[in-house]
Motif scaffolding. Structure first.
Motif, PDB file in Angstrom:
ATOM      1  N   SER A   9      70.466  89.214   5.606  1.00  9.71           N
ATOM      2  CA  SER A   9      69.823  88.920   6.873  1.00  9.71           C
ATOM      3  C   SER A   9      68.321  88.720   6.692  1.00  9.71           C
ATOM      4  O   SER A   9      67.732  87.817   7.293  1.00  9.71           O
ATOM      5  N   LEU A  10      67.695  89.555   5.860  1.00  5.62           N
ATOM      6  CA  LEU A  10      66.270  89.397   5.596  1.00  5.62           C
ATOM      7  C   LEU A  10      65.962  88.041   4.977  1.00  5.62           C
ATOM      8  O   LEU A  10      64.930  87.433   5.246  1.00  5.62           O
ATOM      9  N   ASP A  11      66.882  87.562   4.154  1.00  7.31           N
ATOM     10  CA  ASP A  11      66.650  86.359   3.358  1.00  7.31           C
ATOM     11  C   ASP A  11      67.022  85.071   4.090  1.00  7.31           C
ATOM     12  O   ASP A  11      66.595  83.985   3.690  1.00  7.31           O
ATOM     13  N   ASP A  12      67.797  85.170   5.144  1.00  7.32           N
ATOM     14  CA  ASP A  12      68.358  83.966   5.759  1.00  7.32           C
ATOM     15  C   ASP A  12      67.280  83.112   6.425  1.00  7.32           C
ATOM     16  O   ASP A  12      66.416  83.615   7.134  1.00  7.32           O
ATOM     17  N   LEU A  13      67.391  81.822   6.187  1.00  6.98           N
ATOM     18  CA  LEU A  13      66.505  80.846   6.818  1.00  6.98           C
ATOM     19  C   LEU A  13      67.280  79.773   7.576  1.00  6.98           C
ATOM     20  O   LEU A  13      66.955  79.462   8.723  1.00  6.98           O
ATOM     21  N   VAL A  14      68.330  79.257   6.941  1.00  9.16           N
ATOM     22  CA  VAL A  14      69.035  78.101   7.503  1.00  9.16           C
ATOM     23  C   VAL A  14      69.727  78.455   8.809  1.00  9.16           C
ATOM     24  O   VAL A  14      69.532  77.802   9.845  1.00  9.16           O
ATOM     25  N   ILE A  15      70.561  79.503   8.791  1.00  5.81           N
ATOM     26  CA  ILE A  15      71.325  79.864   9.989  1.00  5.81           C
ATOM     27  C   ILE A  15      70.399  80.315  11.107  1.00  5.81           C
ATOM     28  O   ILE A  15      70.600  79.969  12.282  1.00  5.81           O
ATOM     29  N   ALA A  16      69.353  81.069  10.758  1.00  7.80           N
ATOM     30  CA  ALA A  16      68.409  81.505  11.780  1.00  7.80           C
ATOM     31  C   ALA A  16      67.680  80.317  12.402  1.00  7.80           C
ATOM     32  O   ALA A  16      67.355  80.334  13.598  1.00  7.80           O
ATOM     33  N   ILE A  29      57.380  81.962   7.366  1.00 11.68           N
ATOM     34  CA  ILE A  29      56.846  81.641   6.037  1.00 11.68           C
ATOM     35  C   ILE A  29      57.090  80.176   5.702  1.00 11.68           C
ATOM     36  O   ILE A  29      56.202  79.474   5.206  1.00 11.68           O
ATOM     37  N   TYR A  30      58.291  79.694   5.995  1.00 13.04           N
ATOM     38  CA  TYR A  30      58.616  78.301   5.689  1.00 13.04           C
ATOM     39  C   TYR A  30      57.736  77.340   6.481  1.00 13.04           C
ATOM     40  O   TYR A  30      57.256  76.337   5.943  1.00 13.04           O
ATOM     41  N   SER A  31      57.496  77.648   7.752  1.00 13.50           N
ATOM     42  CA  SER A  31      56.663  76.765   8.575  1.00 13.50           C
ATOM     43  C   SER A  31      55.228  76.733   8.073  1.00 13.50           C
ATOM     44  O   SER A  31      54.564  75.689   8.135  1.00 13.50           O
TER      45      SER A  31
END
Length: 269
Positions: A199-206, A221-223
């Motif tokens: 859950s901490l690592d998820d980016l795509v589904i979130a 972070i990605y943005s």
């Protein structure tokens, strides 16, 4: 020949670990860089950790991520454990193949497909996207990992222990909670930690299921990285690495201590 193969194995091991961990080491080092340019070393400094603590957007995203991870991991652990018990104890029941496929499908399903399907579901039922939808999405894809971990432990569990407890008057529920659950608790804890980390690592589904006020830390972070890596991002990532490393070390120490105590009990006449 043995020495040659020994040197080859050492070199392969060193190269493998360097490939895996050298980027992480560089990230940690440059998080203490004085310069704003992340690729130019200008001296040791902790200023970016102070800047990070004053960044309200990062702190809010971190708080959302922590809450989502804790809630989703807890619920996923309960549901995953129940699914593992059903698949292990009830070998034959109508719809078992379908149930098993639905439980383990997220393991092989691309995250883009999972995120898009959940987005379409929430839109179809009129469920506003936000904290709740992200939490539900994380429960959906992390539950199967818990089920796999707990099921692997239940397969080797001696069911005669439960049967003995029920012969002594315990109900099936009481036998499970007082006999089975303590034995499989290390697997349950491992499943919870795995779900928490995922859950901490998820980016795509979130990214598909989040909404206003529910921006997670990976999304934040990605943005920001898309506009350029800043030392603040290095500081945040270093803290996350430290948290995960501490969790792994504590878990290893607890399991080692548990194993030592078990061996002592077995050796005691």
């Amino acid at each position: 020949m043995a020495g040659t193969w020994g040197r080859f194995n050492v070199v392969a091991l060193v190269l493998g670990f360097a490939f895996l961990y050298l980027p992480i080491v560089l990230l940690i080092i440059f998080s203490f860089n004085e310069s704003r340019l992340v690729t130019v070393w200008a001296g040791f400094s902790t200023r970016w950790y102070g800047e990070m603590l004053n960044n309200r957007g990062l702190l809010d995203a971190a708080w959302v991520t922590a809450r989502v991870a804790f809630l989703s991991a807890t619920v996923a652990t309960v549901l995953g454990t129940m699914a593992a018990v059903a698949l292990t104890r009830y070998v034959r029941f109508r719809g078992r193949l379908l149930f098993s496929g639905m439980v383990f499908a997220p393991l092989v399903m691309p995250e883009v497909i999972t995120g898009l399907s959940l987005l379409l579901l929430f839109v179809a039922i009129g469920f506003d996207r936000g904290f709740a939808t992200v939490t539900l999405a994380h429960i959906t894809f992390s539950m199967c990992f818990v089920a796999v971990v707990v099921q692997s432990r239940l397969i080797s569990f001696d069911e005669s222990l439960e049967e003995a407890a029920m012969d002594l008057g315990a109900t099936p529920a009481k036998a499970f909670f007082q006999v089975t659950l303590p034995v499989i608790m290390p697997a349950v804890i491992a499943g919870w930690m795995l779900a928490f980390t995922l859950s901490l690592d998820d980016l795509v589904i979130a990214s598909f299921t989040s909404g206003p006020g529910a921006t997670t830390l990976p999304m934040k972070i990605y943005s920001q990285v898309r506009l350029g890596v800043t030392p603040e991002i290095n500081a945040v990532c270093t803290i996350l690495i430290g948290i995960v490393a501490i969790g792994v070390i504590i878990t290893s120490l607890v399991n080692k201590r548990r194993e030592v105590l078990r061996r002592r009990e077995e050796a005691t006449p």
